[in-house]
Enzyme design. Structure first.
Site, PDB file in Angstrom:
ATOM      1  CB  SER A 174     -24.159 -25.517 -22.005  1.00 21.51           C
ATOM      2  OG  SER A 174     -24.815 -25.380 -23.252  1.00 21.51           O
ATOM      3  CE1 TYR A 187     -19.250 -25.210 -24.884  1.00 23.39           C
ATOM      4  CE2 TYR A 187     -21.500 -25.942 -25.281  1.00 23.39           C
ATOM      5  CZ  TYR A 187     -20.618 -25.050 -24.708  1.00 23.39           C
ATOM      6  OH  TYR A 187     -21.092 -24.002 -23.944  1.00 23.39           O
TER       7      TYR A 187
HETATM    8  P1  NAD Z   1     -16.062 -16.322 -23.435  1.00 20.62           P
HETATM    9  O1  NAD Z   1     -15.266 -16.869 -24.545  1.00 20.62           O
HETATM   10  O2  NAD Z   1     -16.354 -14.876 -23.386  1.00 20.62           O
HETATM   11  O3  NAD Z   1     -15.449 -16.752 -22.035  1.00 20.62           O
HETATM   12  C1  NAD Z   1     -14.731 -17.945 -21.813  1.00 20.62           C
HETATM   13  C2  NAD Z   1     -13.653 -17.661 -20.799  1.00 20.62           C
HETATM   14  O4  NAD Z   1     -12.934 -18.856 -20.496  1.00 20.62           O
HETATM   15  C3  NAD Z   1     -12.620 -16.648 -21.349  1.00 20.62           C
HETATM   16  O5  NAD Z   1     -12.291 -15.742 -20.326  1.00 20.62           O
HETATM   17  C4  NAD Z   1     -11.433 -17.546 -21.681  1.00 20.62           C
HETATM   18  O6  NAD Z   1     -10.198 -16.873 -21.668  1.00 20.62           O
HETATM   19  C5  NAD Z   1     -11.548 -18.546 -20.537  1.00 20.62           C
HETATM   20  N1  NAD Z   1     -10.728 -19.736 -20.745  1.00 20.62           N
HETATM   21  C6  NAD Z   1     -10.629 -20.491 -21.863  1.00 20.62           C
HETATM   22  N2  NAD Z   1      -9.745 -21.474 -21.682  1.00 20.62           N
HETATM   23  C7  NAD Z   1      -9.275 -21.345 -20.400  1.00 20.62           C
HETATM   24  C8  NAD Z   1      -8.340 -22.066 -19.628  1.00 20.62           C
HETATM   25  N3  NAD Z   1      -7.683 -23.135 -20.121  1.00 20.62           N
HETATM   26  N4  NAD Z   1      -8.101 -21.650 -18.368  1.00 20.62           N
HETATM   27  C9  NAD Z   1      -8.723 -20.573 -17.858  1.00 20.62           C
HETATM   28  N5  NAD Z   1      -9.616 -19.840 -18.559  1.00 20.62           N
HETATM   29  C10 NAD Z   1      -9.884 -20.238 -19.820  1.00 20.62           C
HETATM   30  O7  NAD Z   1     -17.442 -17.133 -23.497  1.00 20.62           O
HETATM   31  P2  NAD Z   1     -18.669 -17.181 -22.464  1.00 20.62           P
HETATM   32  O8  NAD Z   1     -19.869 -17.298 -23.288  1.00 20.62           O
HETATM   33  O9  NAD Z   1     -18.594 -16.093 -21.463  1.00 20.62           O
HETATM   34  O10 NAD Z   1     -18.424 -18.603 -21.780  1.00 20.62           O
HETATM   35  C11 NAD Z   1     -18.372 -18.803 -20.379  1.00 20.62           C
HETATM   36  C12 NAD Z   1     -18.972 -20.156 -20.038  1.00 20.62           C
HETATM   37  O11 NAD Z   1     -20.364 -20.156 -20.355  1.00 20.62           O
HETATM   38  C13 NAD Z   1     -18.358 -21.333 -20.812  1.00 20.62           C
HETATM   39  O12 NAD Z   1     -18.196 -22.439 -19.932  1.00 20.62           O
HETATM   40  C14 NAD Z   1     -19.406 -21.640 -21.859  1.00 20.62           C
HETATM   41  O13 NAD Z   1     -19.370 -22.998 -22.272  1.00 20.62           O
HETATM   42  C15 NAD Z   1     -20.662 -21.316 -21.080  1.00 20.62           C
HETATM   43  N6  NAD Z   1     -21.840 -21.089 -21.934  1.00 20.62           N
HETATM   44  C16 NAD Z   1     -21.918 -19.993 -22.742  1.00 20.62           C
HETATM   45  C17 NAD Z   1     -23.052 -19.817 -23.534  1.00 20.62           C
HETATM   46  C18 NAD Z   1     -23.230 -18.635 -24.446  1.00 20.62           C
HETATM   47  O14 NAD Z   1     -24.213 -18.608 -25.196  1.00 20.62           O
HETATM   48  N7  NAD Z   1     -22.350 -17.627 -24.419  1.00 20.62           N
HETATM   49  C19 NAD Z   1     -24.088 -20.750 -23.480  1.00 20.62           C
HETATM   50  C20 NAD Z   1     -23.961 -21.856 -22.648  1.00 20.62           C
HETATM   51  C21 NAD Z   1     -22.840 -22.010 -21.862  1.00 20.62           C
END
Ligand code: NAD
Length: 289
Positions: A174, A187
């Protein structure tokens, strides 16, 4: 839109839908595992890896139907995929997931450590449970999956017909691996941990031709940050942090993941690739400072 409008940074530009390039079969014959692949960025990554020819494990923890939907969509386009339920923060479940993957696909070439959560609180109100849960999934989960993948990459080594590398690990980090984030200390600590875990691991396993890289998204339109983009007021506030003046879409991230998974990036190792519309450019200094 005329060029005058285009040159005026105060004029909001419409959100852009990127043109889609035809797949190049960059990952033909490769086996990929994407954690948290039933939602948001992970879903898009799974679909893009499959479009480039990889067989994909769609890991999920909740909502089996959405994982099955991703598998169905991959198969409809002629790809191979299976859904595997596992909590990435639990060692026994991660081991069982890799064992099932090896039974069904034989090996692993690409690990995308994507699963992640937020559990926000003011620092003095944050419970130990909130701290441990976020660190457990976002950091320990990445460690457990990367360790299993590394064991297999080392055991198998390079297969030249498949890839120049013995294996590729791509971590969803991130912008908060470098930007401090008040109210989200667990986080930010987890993503800062991912940064140095990955760079140290990259240094350790590079001689085995294993590549370890991170993608660092800015604000991407997914369920994790719905509050930040759902209303026009929240969206306008968010844009103050994004010089490029649009929110990111999951596909913006997937294209970077495909590149890091492919031999096109063979000399990239230990990098943090920021895909953030300029969020890390200190936009507050555009007029201040
Ligand atoms: P999201 O909530 O759509 O996806 C997160 C996924 O992780 C979901 O499928 C959830 O079920 C899964 N998950 C959660 N706990 C879990 C576990 N214990 N075991 C297996 N799976 C698990 O959100 P996203 O935005 O798609 O996030 C994906 C990644 O991107 C994350 O690591 C998040 O920190 C990172 N991220 C997202 C953003 C953003 O703006 N959306 C920005 C920076 C980083």
């Amino acid at each position: 839109m005329n060029p005058e409008q285009h040159n005026n940074p105060d004029t909001p530009l419409p959100d852009v839908v990127m043109p889609k390039c035809p797949p190049r079969n960059l990952l033909r014959g490769q086996k990929a595992l994407v954690t948290g692949a039933n939602s948001g960025i992970g879903r898009s990554v799974a679909l893009h890896l499959a479009e480039e020819g990889a067989d994909v494990v769609v890991n999920y923890i909740f909502d089996e139907q959405s994982a099955i939907d991703v598998v169905t969509e991959i198969k409809r386009k002629g790809g191979q995929a299976i859904a595997i339920n596992a909590d990435v923060s639990k060692e026994n479940q991660v081991k069982a997931m890799f064992a099932q993957m090896f039974d069904e696909f034989g090996t692993i070439d690409i690990l995308v450590n994507n699963a992640g959560i937020q559990s926000d609180a003011a620092f003095d109100e944050m419970t130990l449970e909130q701290w441990n849960k976020v660190l457990g999934i976002n950091l320990t989960g990445q460690f457990l999956c990367a360790r299993e993948a590394t064991r297999e990459f080392k055991r198998r080594g390079v297969v030249r017909e498949i890839s120049c590398a013995a294996g590729k690990i791509i971590s969803m980090s991130s912008v908060h691996e470098v930007i401090p984030w008040a109210g989200h200390v667990n986080y930010a600590a987890s993503k800062g941990g991912v940064m140095l875990m990955n760079k140290s691991l990259a240094q350790e396993v590079a001689p085995y031709r294993i590549r370890v890289n991170s993608v660092c998204p800015g604000a991407i339109r997914t369920p994790i940050n719905r509050d930040a983009w759902e209303t026009p007021e929240a969206y306008a506030d968010l844009m103050k942090l994004i010089p490029y003046n649009r929110i990111g879409e999951p596909d913006d991230i997937s294209r970077a993941v495909v590149w890091l998974a492919s031999d096109d990036s063979d000399y990239a190792n230990g990098i943090s690739l920021f895909i953030d519309g300029g969020m890390t450019l200190y936009p507050g200094f555009t007029e201040g400072g």
